[in-house]
Design an enzyme around this catalytic site. Structure first.
Site, mmCIF file in Angstrom:
data_model
loop_
_atom_site.group_PDB
_atom_site.id
_atom_site.type_symbol
_atom_site.label_atom_id
_atom_site.label_comp_id
_atom_site.label_asym_id
_atom_site.label_seq_id
_atom_site.Cartn_x
_atom_site.Cartn_y
_atom_site.Cartn_z
ATOM 1 N N CYS A 113 0.812 -1.225 0.000
ATOM 2 C CA CYS A 113 0.000 0.000 0.000
ATOM 3 C C CYS A 113 0.845 1.274 0.000
ATOM 4 O O CYS A 113 0.354 2.353 -0.333
ATOM 5 C CB CYS A 113 -0.940 0.001 1.199
ATOM 6 N N HIS A 255 -3.295 6.762 2.838
ATOM 7 C CA HIS A 255 -3.752 5.505 2.241
ATOM 8 C C HIS A 255 -5.121 5.168 2.830
ATOM 9 O O HIS A 255 -5.357 5.319 4.027
ATOM 10 C CB HIS A 255 -2.733 4.413 2.566
ATOM 11 N N ASN A 285 -10.166 -0.352 -0.359
ATOM 12 C CA ASN A 285 -8.700 -0.324 -0.281
ATOM 13 C C ASN A 285 -8.133 -0.901 -1.582
ATOM 14 O O ASN A 285 -8.227 -2.104 -1.816
ATOM 15 C CB ASN A 285 -8.254 -1.149 0.932
HETATM 16 O O1 UT7 Z 1 -3.976 -1.626 3.692
HETATM 17 C C1 UT7 Z 1 -3.128 -2.279 4.562
HETATM 18 C C2 UT7 Z 1 -3.498 -2.168 6.003
HETATM 19 N N1 UT7 Z 1 -4.837 -2.634 6.276
HETATM 20 C C3 UT7 Z 1 -5.040 -3.567 7.218
HETATM 21 O O2 UT7 Z 1 -4.107 -4.125 7.735
HETATM 22 C C4 UT7 Z 1 -6.411 -3.878 7.697
HETATM 23 C C5 UT7 Z 1 -6.480 -3.446 9.125
HETATM 24 N N2 UT7 Z 1 -7.603 -4.060 9.850
HETATM 25 C C6 UT7 Z 1 -8.886 -3.721 9.670
HETATM 26 O O3 UT7 Z 1 -9.225 -2.889 8.869
HETATM 27 C C7 UT7 Z 1 -9.901 -4.379 10.573
HETATM 28 O O4 UT7 Z 1 -9.209 -5.134 11.558
HETATM 29 C C8 UT7 Z 1 -10.929 -5.298 9.823
HETATM 30 C C9 UT7 Z 1 -11.904 -4.426 9.029
HETATM 31 C C10 UT7 Z 1 -10.202 -6.252 8.906
HETATM 32 C C11 UT7 Z 1 -11.759 -6.068 10.825
HETATM 33 O O5 UT7 Z 1 -12.436 -5.194 11.718
HETATM 34 P P1 UT7 Z 1 -12.357 -5.436 13.308
HETATM 35 O O6 UT7 Z 1 -13.159 -4.384 13.930
HETATM 36 O O7 UT7 Z 1 -10.902 -5.513 13.667
HETATM 37 O O8 UT7 Z 1 -13.104 -6.815 13.470
HETATM 38 P P2 UT7 Z 1 -12.559 -8.166 14.137
HETATM 39 O O9 UT7 Z 1 -11.600 -8.838 13.214
HETATM 40 O O10 UT7 Z 1 -12.108 -7.872 15.557
HETATM 41 O O11 UT7 Z 1 -13.876 -9.019 14.213
HETATM 42 C C12 UT7 Z 1 -14.957 -8.650 15.108
HETATM 43 C C13 UT7 Z 1 -16.086 -9.636 14.893
HETATM 44 C C14 UT7 Z 1 -15.635 -11.095 14.891
HETATM 45 O O12 UT7 Z 1 -16.686 -11.872 15.501
HETATM 46 P P3 UT7 Z 1 -16.596 -12.314 17.054
HETATM 47 O O13 UT7 Z 1 -15.332 -13.114 17.162
HETATM 48 O O14 UT7 Z 1 -16.552 -11.037 17.831
HETATM 49 O O15 UT7 Z 1 -17.843 -13.098 17.223
HETATM 50 C C15 UT7 Z 1 -15.557 -11.465 13.436
HETATM 51 O O16 UT7 Z 1 -15.764 -12.832 13.209
HETATM 52 O O17 UT7 Z 1 -16.681 -9.415 13.608
HETATM 53 C C16 UT7 Z 1 -16.691 -10.655 12.857
HETATM 54 N N3 UT7 Z 1 -16.523 -10.310 11.453
HETATM 55 C C17 UT7 Z 1 -17.534 -9.998 10.652
HETATM 56 N N4 UT7 Z 1 -18.845 -9.910 10.863
HETATM 57 C C18 UT7 Z 1 -19.625 -9.538 9.834
HETATM 58 C C19 UT7 Z 1 -15.343 -10.234 10.760
HETATM 59 N N5 UT7 Z 1 -15.607 -9.874 9.488
HETATM 60 C C20 UT7 Z 1 -16.942 -9.728 9.403
HETATM 61 C C21 UT7 Z 1 -17.803 -9.342 8.359
HETATM 62 N N6 UT7 Z 1 -19.141 -9.262 8.619
HETATM 63 N N7 UT7 Z 1 -17.362 -9.051 7.105
#
Ligand code: UT7
Length: 329
Positions: A113, A255, A285
């Site tokens: 990125c 970004h 992204n």
């Molecule tokens: O461009 C390079 C840099 N970019 C990155 O490295 C990405 C950085 N990370 C992020 O943008 C975020 O971490 C994400 C958008 C990928 C994820 O968001 P989050 O708020 O960190 O969610 P999480 O991974 O902590 O997941 C929270 C919950 C989980 O369920 P439980 O375990 O709490 O029951 C996931 O299973 O949300 C669930 N979940 C979803 N639910 C509905 C994960 N993805 C989804 C989804 N829809 N698409």
């Protein structure tokens, strides 16, 4: 020596729009969840016959037109991408041929990125040392082809796009006052695209079954926090090295990885959100392409005015992070 300036920008996104509602038909997610956690509503997907060099060509032609230059005048083409048309030759070489930029040396640059800003920094060095007078720096991604569309944790994030800038020794244009680039290879596992590399090639049934051809994110939550920290450091480094504080800067173009990362960055830097460019809702992204796409949109919409001091900042896989400080004229 004449200053090194951006003398034209261009961008291109494919016409095909993929909405959150359409993704929710494939995996267990919803428009509401994606908007709340990422700020993304829709993204663009390249047509099957479009490769990275095709998107790059569209953006590059617009940048050349804005710079009032012909392709034959280009000395260099630096193409930042993690999704090249082919591993060999470089996508930049396909682009060189498609543009008819017969006098330009061309190569790809892999910094995920942060690739566009790494490219600007590369170009700046060649122009400073006198070897070349101008460069096309272009970032292009067809990342949709590497996405695991069954992984709801990552497939919601990505989109295809391209953005370009012509950098030239010139007395008019937007002066690049500094660039800074950084890497941390020890955290490379966090954002990984194994497919096409020597560790996975030749692709076999086993590697396909393991999904090694697809982009994967490990500890996305941890990466989120590292991203905010590195982004903030990059902006502070860019401002300080030019005798400014971040609050003096007119516009930050970060970004576009996640709206929550961008808002957290603004909060950490104590900068009002109006001073931070955001278009993630419409494009998601697109890796290296987000920064030049945003830059071109900010230029063409009049959001950047003569005299403005701009910081471009990125964080990405690798890990990599980078900044450029540009004074618009
Ligand atoms: O461009 C390079 C840099 N970019 C990155 O490295 C990405 C950085 N990370 C992020 O943008 C975020 O971490 C994400 C958008 C990928 C994820 O968001 P989050 O708020 O960190 O969610 P999480 O991974 O902590 O997941 C929270 C919950 C989980 O369920 P439980 O375990 O709490 O029951 C996931 O299973 O949300 C669930 N979940 C979803 N639910 C509905 C994960 N993805 C989804 C989804 N829809 N698409």
């Amino acid at each position: 020596m004449a200053p090194i300036r951006i003398v034209g920008t261009g961008s291109y996104v494919p016409p095909n729009v993929l909405t959150n509602d359409e993704i929710a038909k494939r995996v267990d997610t919803s428009d509401e969840w994606i908007m709340k956690r990422t700020g993304i509503r829709e993204r663009r997907i390249a047509d099957p016959e479009q490769a990275v060099s095709d998107l790059a060509k569209e953006a590059s032609m617009k940048a050349l037109e804005a710079a009032n230059m012909a392709p034959e005048e280009l000395d260099m083409i630096i193409l930042a991408t993690i999704t090249p048309d082919t591993s060999c030759p470089a996508a930049a070489n396909w682009l060189q041929a498609k543009l008819g930029a017969t006098n330009a040396v061309s190569y790809d640059l892999t910094a995920a990125c942060s690739g566009f800003i790494f490219g600007l920094s590369n170009a700046e060095q060649y122009l400073k040392n006198g070897q070349y007078d101008n460069a096309l720096v272009v970032a292009s991604e067809v990342i949709s082809r590497t996405v695991n569309w069954g992984d709801r944790g990552s497939c919601i994030l990505w989109g295809d796009a391209s953005g370009a800038a012509i950098v030239k020794k010139s007395d008019t244009g937007a002066e690049i006052l500094s660039t800074h680039i950084h890497s941390d290879g020890s955290a490379g596992e966090n954002l990984l695209l194994p497919g096409g590399g020597s560790a996975t090639t030749p692709i076999c049934q086993e590697s396909l079954e393991k999904g090694l051809h697809a982009l994967r994110m490990v500890d996305a939550n941890k990466t989120f926090k590292v991203a905010v920290k590195r982004f903030a450091e990059a902006c502070e480094e860019a401002a300080a090295s030019n005798g400014f504080s971040v609050s003096d800067v007119d516009l930050i173009i970060p970004h576009q990885a996640n709206l929550r990362i961008i808002n957290a960055l603004a909060g950490r830097l104590k900068v009002p959100t109006e001073k931070v460019f955001v278009n993630i809702e419409k494009y998601g992204n697109s890796s290296a392409a987000t920064v030049p796409l945003a830059l071109d949109q900010a230029v063409r919409s009049g959001q950047i005015q003569p005299g403005d001091n701009i910081i471009l900042a990125a964080f990405g896989g690798g890990l990599t992070w980078a900044s450029a400080f540009v004074r618009w004229e």
